[in-house]
Design an enzyme around this catalytic site. Structure first.
Site, PDB file in Angstrom:
ATOM      1  N   SER A 436       0.824  -1.207   0.000  1.00 11.38           N
ATOM      2  CA  SER A 436       0.000   0.000   0.000  1.00 11.38           C
ATOM      3  C   SER A 436       0.857   1.256   0.000  1.00 11.38           C
ATOM      4  O   SER A 436       0.336   2.335  -0.257  1.00 11.38           O
ATOM      5  CB  SER A 436      -0.937   0.005   1.201  1.00 11.38           C
ATOM      6  OG  SER A 436      -0.245  -0.329   2.358  1.00 11.38           O
ATOM      7  N   HIS A 457      -3.064  -3.198  -6.011  1.00 12.20           N
ATOM      8  CA  HIS A 457      -3.388  -2.683  -4.683  1.00 12.20           C
ATOM      9  C   HIS A 457      -4.875  -2.839  -4.415  1.00 12.20           C
ATOM     10  O   HIS A 457      -5.697  -2.097  -4.945  1.00 12.20           O
ATOM     11  CB  HIS A 457      -2.950  -1.209  -4.571  1.00 12.20           C
ATOM     12  CG  HIS A 457      -3.208  -0.623  -3.225  1.00 12.20           C
ATOM     13  ND1 HIS A 457      -3.561   0.685  -3.027  1.00 12.20           N
ATOM     14  CD2 HIS A 457      -3.180  -1.191  -1.990  1.00 12.20           C
ATOM     15  CE1 HIS A 457      -3.734   0.900  -1.735  1.00 12.20           C
ATOM     16  NE2 HIS A 457      -3.511  -0.220  -1.091  1.00 12.20           N
ATOM     17  N   GLU A 469      -6.084  -0.783  -7.616  1.00 13.39           N
ATOM     18  CA  GLU A 469      -5.141   0.059  -8.352  1.00 13.39           C
ATOM     19  C   GLU A 469      -4.125  -0.881  -9.010  1.00 13.39           C
ATOM     20  O   GLU A 469      -3.409  -1.599  -8.304  1.00 13.39           O
ATOM     21  CB  GLU A 469      -4.420   1.015  -7.401  1.00 13.39           C
ATOM     22  CG  GLU A 469      -5.299   2.136  -6.896  1.00 13.39           C
ATOM     23  CD  GLU A 469      -4.569   3.065  -5.942  1.00 13.39           C
ATOM     24  OE1 GLU A 469      -4.320   4.217  -6.321  1.00 13.39           O
ATOM     25  OE2 GLU A 469      -4.241   2.646  -4.830  1.00 13.39           O
TER      26      GLU A 469
END
Ligand code: NAI
Length: 776
Positions: A436, A457, A469
């Protein structure tokens, strides 16, 4: 036979109307489809004596009808929309009035107008498939069901149950819809048409009213006594306002429409539906919600159509690390019929991960998304192994087409994992990190072919959060990105493409928001007031509720990591570390900014942590200030996010304001009715926002000073999209100082302009900071 549907009549005189829009993957109701259906109904009205009954079904494998054609609707002017609504209402009324039995055989998603058609039929039978969604989700688009759906559902279920379905826009798998009495029967998919024929045998020809599903006795009483009906509606209104703070006008309108429907005047009720939609359609809320729908749809299409690389088929995957995220990812993979090797360093961690996965599957069974057998089969798709065993028998990952790493958030640990994966996976396997806050580029240096490494992500909890993501490093190849994006889609997520940069897109925007909330806390501002102000503005929870939800160990770590990288515009007060040190980790430990244990908390009351004030006062950052009103709180929290978004565009982390809107709404839950962060900024006016940032920066410090590109855009009358891709003021300068790569592919043109050197240097600095825990 038309382009959109065909009919066939069997030897018993049962007509099947099959929706099958040529050249489209789904069936929707456009005005052409309604015209074609109208012609079929004309025939039935003229010669219905020869026909024993009608079954409506679809030839598309996953979709019955997924609602009105919103793409067509958005092109329509006011008058056209009015006609479109009248056309649908008139047609469904005619179906409801047919003198022969009608049955909807629901073989796939049955949403909005699709369910409104089904409600106009005498009976509804659905295939037993937990992946099918049935419901009227119109309020999620800022409108209400207006092809008779509100009227008919109220007449079937009464006001209370109807409102609970319509206000949330909840969709249900068939078994749930059966329990809610929205449909009448659920059968094995292969028995669907036979069951529909049986239902036709059950329904005797005659007026539809004799065959209606009726509300319970209590509901009929409520409908018959206006004060009771008003009471139910006002309770629903109060509850809706508690949740939405009046930000969604469709909620009020649907309550009014249900109340009108309770009066039993069918025509008046249809008129109320139409008028409500006509008024709602003009609202900014509806336009923003519709735009988000199109953006999400577009993101999915982008993966399917525009990707340069061809996604690799994925039948087997591996997940390294079975913690909170790893188990969530495994659950999503096995539900997508993918076999997963779960690897963890620790046997106990593996058994805990298996328990978590089992619990998630049990939840699926409870919500009727899976049958117990399907859940059992899904569980069998997981094969766990410890890292030690894998190292001694390196063949264990050879089947994996994709490997997702979700181990602790430490660069050295992640690099070791990728070194091992480099040796033990097939050279064509795609490798992904769920980090992250760390540099995926730095991880890629640990493997021989950095082209096959990307970031994926996911957000916590994986089962609920719809966004992924997909992170591109300067070396990531198109095929690896396409595979990651396609896999995200299969897992039911919307992928957005971002370039590798600290915090990527979502956390990058989130961190200044959380840091500013902590700064306000240092000034003695009440956390309850701050949380409430943000919920009124449209956030699903306030910043302190969010911090407790994320877990303070994880949040503190990410805050510090990105504070080091993002520079002076983010500063995290020192007292926050003490929360972690005291074991106040938020919801999971029973105490964080709020209390989660004790009698009052058990009753659902929000109690702030009583010892927090003392702790904050002891910190260096404590600077008591005056009380802020809602607007001031919102500006202090939202404007830093807008500023960060401008930086993202200026630095080329993304080149699309739409991606930022998608990321902020689906990754952060940011006020969907505002259409996302950028839409909000544009609606407020950039020059207005820049002025307010200047005022805040004079008062609270330079962290509020607008970035140059934003100031320039505001002055030059540009919109935020024009900051991206070299049009911003600074971009000219940056071109000569930063390595830039124009990559055109998959999600459109993206400029990679990240100053990696700075990040890595600061990454070192981050490592010297004190970490509260080793988690994440
Ligand atoms: P966690 O601490 O719950 O789980 C990490 C797991 O990795 C543990 O089971 C641990 O035994 C295992 N592990 C550690 N070293 C290993 C190794 N060398 N090989 C195999 N397994 C190993 O952590 P969590 O929260 O699941 O986070 C994992 C990753 O996901 C981190 O990179 C984190 O930044 C990221 N992430 C976390 C989010 C969150 O909200 N927790 C959200 C999004 C991403």
């Amino acid at each position: 036979m038309s382009e959109t549907l065909y009919t066939k009549v069997d030897e018993h005189g049962v007509m099947t109307v099959v929706f099958d829009h040529a050249g489209k993957s789904v069936n929707t109701f456009s005005s052409e489809v309604l015209d074609d259906l109208g012609e079929v109904i004309d025939l039935l009205e003229q010669g219905s004596r020869d026909i024993a009954g009608v079954i409506f079904t679809s030839a598309k494998p996953d979709v019955f009808i997924s609602g009105a054609d919103l793409f067509q609707m958005r092109q329509m002017d006011h008058q056209h929309v009015q006609q479109f609504l009248e056309q649908g209402q008139g047609l469904f009324d005619r179906i409801a009035r047919l003198a022969i039995p009608t049955v909807a055989a629901i073989n796939g998603h049955c949403l909005g107008g699709g369910l409104e058609l089904a409600l106009a039929c005498n009976r509804r039978v659905a295939a037993d498939n937990g992946e099918i969604n049935i419901g009227l989700p119109e309020t999620k688009l800022g409108i209400i069901p207006a092809w008779g759906g509100t009227t008919r559902l109220t007449a079937m279920l009464g006001p209370a149950r109807t409102l609970s379905l319509l206000l949330t826009g909840r969709t249900m798998p068939p078994r749930r819809a059966l329990r809610a009495r929205v449909i009448d029967e659920v059968v094995r998919p292969e028995a669907l048409l036979a069951a529909a024929r049986r239902q036709i045998g059950l329904g005797k020809p005659g007026p539809v009213t004799t065959k209606k599903v009726r509300p319970s006795r209590l509901d009929r009483l409520i409908m018959a006594v206006p004060p009771l009906c008003n009471l139910v509606c006002s309770i629903a209104r109060r509850r809706a306002h508690e949740k939405t703070f009046g930000n969604y006008p469709a909620a009020d309108m649907v309550i009014d429409a249900v109340r009108t429907a309770c009066r039993g005047d069918h025509d008046a009720s249809l008129l109320c539906e139409r008028e409500s939609v006509m008024r709602l359609f003009e609202t900014g809320t509806c336009q923003n919600l519709m735009r988000l729908f199109f953006l999400r749809h577009g993101a999915k299409q982008a993966v399917r159509k525009k990707f340069k690389g061809t996604p690799q088929p994925v039948t087997h995957a591996a997940v390294i690390g079975g913690g909170t995220m790893g188990s969530g990812i495994v659950h999503a993979l096995i539900n997508a019929d993918i076999h997963v090797r779960l690897v963890d360093i620790d046997v106990n961690a593996i058994s805990q991960a298996l328990c978590r996965i089992k619990k998630l599957l049990d939840d699926d069974v409870k919500s009727k998304r899976r049958s117990p057998l399907q859940a059992e089969q899904a569980m069998r798709r997981v094969s766990p192994v410890t890292l030690g065993v894998l190292e001694s028998q390196p063949g264990g990952l050879k089947l994996a087409d994709v490997v997702i790493e979700a181990v602790a958030e430490k660069m050295d640990v992640k690099r070791q994992v990728f070194e091992l994966l480099d040796r033990t996976t097939r050279p064509d396997a795609v490798l992904a990190s769920n980090t992250s806050s760390m540099s995926v580029t730095e991880m890629s240096e640990a493997i021989n072919d950095p082209g096959r490494l990307v970031g994926m992500h996911f957000f916590n909890p994986v089962s609920k959060m719809p966004l992924v993501e997909v992170v591109r490093t300067p070396a990531s190849d198109d095929q690896a990105l396409a595979t990651a994006a396609q896999l995200s889609l299969r897992m039911g997520k919307t992928p957005i493409l971002v370039n590798d940069a600290p915090g990527f897109l979502v956390n990058r925007v989130l961190i200044p928001y959380l840091a500013e909330a902590l700064a306000m806390c240092s000034e003695g501002e009440s956390i309850v007031r701050i949380d409430l102000a943000m919920k009124r503005w449209g956030m699903p929870m306030g910043p302190f509720e969010l911090l407790d939800q994320i877990g303070l160990d994880v949040a503190i770590y990410i805050l510090h990591s990105l504070e080091g990288v993002l520079g002076k515009h983010v500063s995290v007060p020192d007292w926050i570390d003490q929360l972690g040190d005291r074991g106040w980790l938020g919801r999971k430990s029973g105490r964080g900014f709020y209390e989660y244990k004790g009698r009052k908390a058990a009753k659902g009351r929000k109690l702030p942590n009583g010892k927090l004030a003392e702790l904050i006062r002891s910190g260096n950052a404590f600077k008591p200030a005056g009380k802020l009103d809602d607007a001031a709180i919102v500006d202090r929290l939202v404007l830093p996010m807008v500023n960060e978004a401008a930086r993202l565009l200026d630095e080329g982390v993304t080149d699309s304001t739409d991606t930022i809107d998608l990321g902020t709404v689906f990754g952060l839950g940011l006020a969907p009715f505002r259409g996302g962060l950028i839409q909000y900024a544009q609606d407020e006016g950039l020059s207005q926002l820049v002025e307010r940032m200047h005022v805040l920066s004079l008062r609270y410090g330079l962290r509020f000073a607008p970035v140059e590109a934003l100031s320039h855009a505001a002055k030059a009358g540009l919109d935020m999209q024009q900051i991206a891709g070299g049009n911003g003021h600074k971009t000219e300068k940056r071109k000569s100082t930063k390595r830039q790569r124009q990559v055109s592919g998959s999600f459109g043109k993206v400029t990679t302009g990240i100053d990696r050197g700075r990040w890595l240097r600061n990454g070192q600095a981050v490592k010297t900071r004190r970490r509260t825990t080793g988690k994440s």
